[in-house]
Design a protein around this motif. Structure first.
Motif, PDB file in Angstrom:
ATOM      1  N   HIS A 160       0.813  -1.378   0.079  1.00  0.00           N
ATOM      2  CA  HIS A 160       0.110   0.014  -0.078  1.00  0.00           C
ATOM      3  C   HIS A 160       0.796   1.135  -0.019  1.00  0.00           C
ATOM      4  O   HIS A 160       1.955   1.261   0.497  1.00  0.00           O
ATOM      5  CB  HIS A 160      -0.774  -0.028   1.257  1.00  0.00           C
ATOM      6  N   LEU A 161       0.294   2.365  -0.563  1.00  0.00           N
ATOM      7  CA  LEU A 161       1.144   3.718  -0.524  1.00  0.00           C
ATOM      8  C   LEU A 161       0.105   4.774  -0.016  1.00  0.00           C
ATOM      9  O   LEU A 161      -0.928   4.898  -0.541  1.00  0.00           O
ATOM     10  CB  LEU A 161       1.645   3.977  -1.922  1.00  0.00           C
ATOM     11  N   ASP A 162       0.403   4.957   1.504  1.00  0.00           N
ATOM     12  CA  ASP A 162      -0.292   6.191   1.970  1.00  0.00           C
ATOM     13  C   ASP A 162       0.448   7.506   1.994  1.00  0.00           C
ATOM     14  O   ASP A 162       1.642   7.624   1.361  1.00  0.00           O
ATOM     15  CB  ASP A 162      -0.362   5.691   3.569  1.00  0.00           C
ATOM     16  N   ASN A 163       0.049   8.502   2.238  1.00  0.00           N
ATOM     17  CA  ASN A 163       0.521  10.094   2.433  1.00  0.00           C
ATOM     18  C   ASN A 163       0.088  10.671   3.649  1.00  0.00           C
ATOM     19  O   ASN A 163      -0.756  10.215   4.101  1.00  0.00           O
ATOM     20  CB  ASN A 163       0.553  10.800   1.075  1.00  0.00           C
ATOM     21  N   LEU A 164       0.897  11.247   4.062  1.00  0.00           N
ATOM     22  CA  LEU A 164       0.883  12.015   5.500  1.00  0.00           C
ATOM     23  C   LEU A 164       1.221  13.642   5.461  1.00  0.00           C
ATOM     24  O   LEU A 164       2.407  13.790   4.812  1.00  0.00           O
ATOM     25  CB  LEU A 164       1.498  11.309   6.507  1.00  0.00           C
ATOM     26  N   THR A 165       0.420  14.459   6.004  1.00  0.00           N
ATOM     27  CA  THR A 165       0.750  15.816   5.652  1.00  0.00           C
ATOM     28  C   THR A 165       0.543  16.417   7.312  1.00  0.00           C
ATOM     29  O   THR A 165      -0.289  16.094   7.680  1.00  0.00           O
ATOM     30  CB  THR A 165      -0.148  16.872   4.800  1.00  0.00           C
ATOM     31  N   THR A 166       1.588  16.868   7.832  1.00  0.00           N
ATOM     32  CA  THR A 166       1.437  17.310   9.093  1.00  0.00           C
ATOM     33  C   THR A 166       2.113  18.674   9.185  1.00  0.00           C
ATOM     34  O   THR A 166       2.843  19.309   8.418  1.00  0.00           O
ATOM     35  CB  THR A 166       2.208  16.488  10.180  1.00  0.00           C
TER      36      THR A 166
END
Length: 341
Positions: A160-166
Motif C-alpha cells: 500500500h502507498l499512503d501519504n501524510l501531511t503534518t
C-alpha cells in the motif's frame, strides 16, 4: 497514558512552544529536538480505511551540520467498514537541511526512513514500511521553528502507498551563546581616543642665524593593528541572519570607527570542524559579510573601510575535541587597523 491524553499533550505542546519568544542562541550548535505535530493521514484506497486526523511526536538530534536524526511516534484513529481502526506508527528518519537557504528564516529539508505500523483492526497486523518526503522549517527564533512536513509511506508487506501531511513545531534544546569577551578588555577596545592637552606657547627669543637642515624624506604610512575583538553576535543554526537585538554590539564598533577616521576593519568568521570544510568556509564567509553589511548599510560606515573574510574551520583557538572547545572556535572577530606615520 491514554490516546486521548497523548493527543492533548501533543496539541498543548505545540501551543506552549509557539508562545516562547526568547531563547539562547546557537551559531550553529548541535542539540536534542522535540517536534509535536498534527496532520491528515491519507490511506491508500485499497485499504478501505477512512482518511482521518493524525497526531505525532518526534524526538531527535540536530548535528552541528545539515544532518539530523529523528524518532517519531504517530497515532491515527479511523474506521474501516464501520469498525474502529487504530494506527500506531514508529519510525526512524534521517533529515538533511539545505544550507544554501541559510540566510533566510525558511529552511527546506528532505527526509527518509523506515519503521513499523500496528493496525488494531480485525487483522491486528504489524507491517514494516519505508517513507520519504520533505518539508519546510520557519525559524521564529534560534531554538523554535514552525514546521510543515509531507511524507509518502510505502507498506512493504501489503504493497500500500499512503501519504501524510503534518504541521507543528520543532524546539531545539542545548543551544548556547558563542564565546565572547565581556571583561574590561572590551571597554578598552572601544575606548574613545583622548586629545592631548595643549601646551603653553613658548617664549619667542631673538632668533640666531641657523643653517637650514637638509630635507628628510617623509616615512611611508604603516598599517598598525590596534584591536582584535570577538564580537558578541551569535547566529542561529545554519543561519547568517544578524538579529536586530545584536545591533548595539555592532554599533560599538561603528562608534569606534567614527572616532578613528583613519581606521579600517576586517570582519573574520570562523567555525568548528563539524561538517564539511567547504560548507563551514562558505557559512563563515556569509556571517562575516552579514556583519559588514550592517556596519555599512545601517551604521553608515564607508564601504572602503570595511572588508570581510571567512576562514571556516581554519585557525582554531583550541582542539575541537570537546563541546566547550568547539563553541570557543565558533566566533566572529573584528580586526581594527589604523594608518600611522
Amino acid at each position: 497514558m491514554s490516546l486521548t491524553l497523548t493527543k492533548r499533550t501533543i496539541v498543548s505542546g505545540i501551543i506552549a512552544a509557539s508562545s516562547i519568544s526568547t531563547v539562547a542562541l546557537a551559531a550553529p550548535t548541535e542539540g536534542f529536538t522535540i517536534s509535536p505535530s498534527i496532520g491528515y493521514y491519507n490511506f491508500d484506497s485499497d485499504r478501505d480505511t477512512d482518511n482521518d486526523a493524525a497526531y505525532s511526536l518526534g524526538l531527535g538530534y540536530q548535528f552541528d551540520n545539515p544532518w539530523a536524526v529523528e524518532f517519531t511516534y504517530l497515532n491515527a484513529d479511523s474506521e474501516k467498514n464501520g469498525q474502529d481502526v487504530g494506527v500506531d506508527e514508529y519510525r526512524l528518519d534521517g533529515l538533511y537541511h539545505f544550507a544554501e537557504f541559510s540566510n533566510t528564516r525558511i529552511t527546506p529539508y528532505v527526509a527518509a526512513g523506515a519503521g513499523i505500523a500496528d493496525f488494531s483492526d480485525a487483522s491486528d497486523s504489524t507491517n514494516a514500511f519505508v517513507n520519504a518526503g520533505g518539508g519546510l522549517k520557519y525559524a521564529i527564533n534560534d531554538a523554535l521553528a514552525l514546521r510543515a512536513d509531507f511524507r509518502l509511506i510505502k507498506d512493504v508487506e501489503d504493497n500500500h502507498l499512503d501519504n501524510l501531511t503534518t504541521v507543528g513545531v520543532t524546539y531545539t534544546f542545548g543551544t548556547s551563546h558563542q564565546s565572547s569577551t565581556s571583561d574590561d578588555s572590551d571597554s578598552e577596545a572601544y575606548a574613545q581616543p583622548q586629545e592631548a592637552e595643549a601646551e603653553p606657547a613658548p617664549v619667542v627669543a631673538q632668533p640666531e642665524p641657523v643653517v637650514a637642515p637638509e630635507p628628510v624624506a617623509e616615512p611611508e604610512p604603516v598599517v598598525v593593528p590596534v584591536h582584535k575583538v570577538d564580537l558578541v553576535v551569535p547566529f542561529a543554526t545554519n543561519s547568517a541572519d544578524v538579529q536586530q537585538k545584536y545591533y548595539p554590539e555592532i554599533q560599538k564598533l561603528a562608534d569606534y570607527l567614527e572616532a578613528m577616521p583613519s581606521a579600517t576593519v576586517v570582519i573574520e568568521g570562523y567555525t568548528d570542524d563539524r561538517g564539511a570544510a567547504s560548507y563551514n568556509k562558505a557559512l563563515s564567509e556569509k556571517r562575516a559579510a552579514a556583519i559588514s553589511d550592517v556596519l555599512i548599510n545601517t551604521f553608515n560606515v564607508s564601504a572602503d573601510r570595511v572588508s570581510s573574510i571567512g576562514y571556516g574551520e581554519e585557525k582554531p583557538l583550541m582542539n575541537n575535541d570537546t563541546a566547550a572547545n568547539r563553541e570557543a572556535n565558533r566566533r566572529v572577530v573584528a580586526v581594527v587597523s589604523t594608518n600611522e606615520a
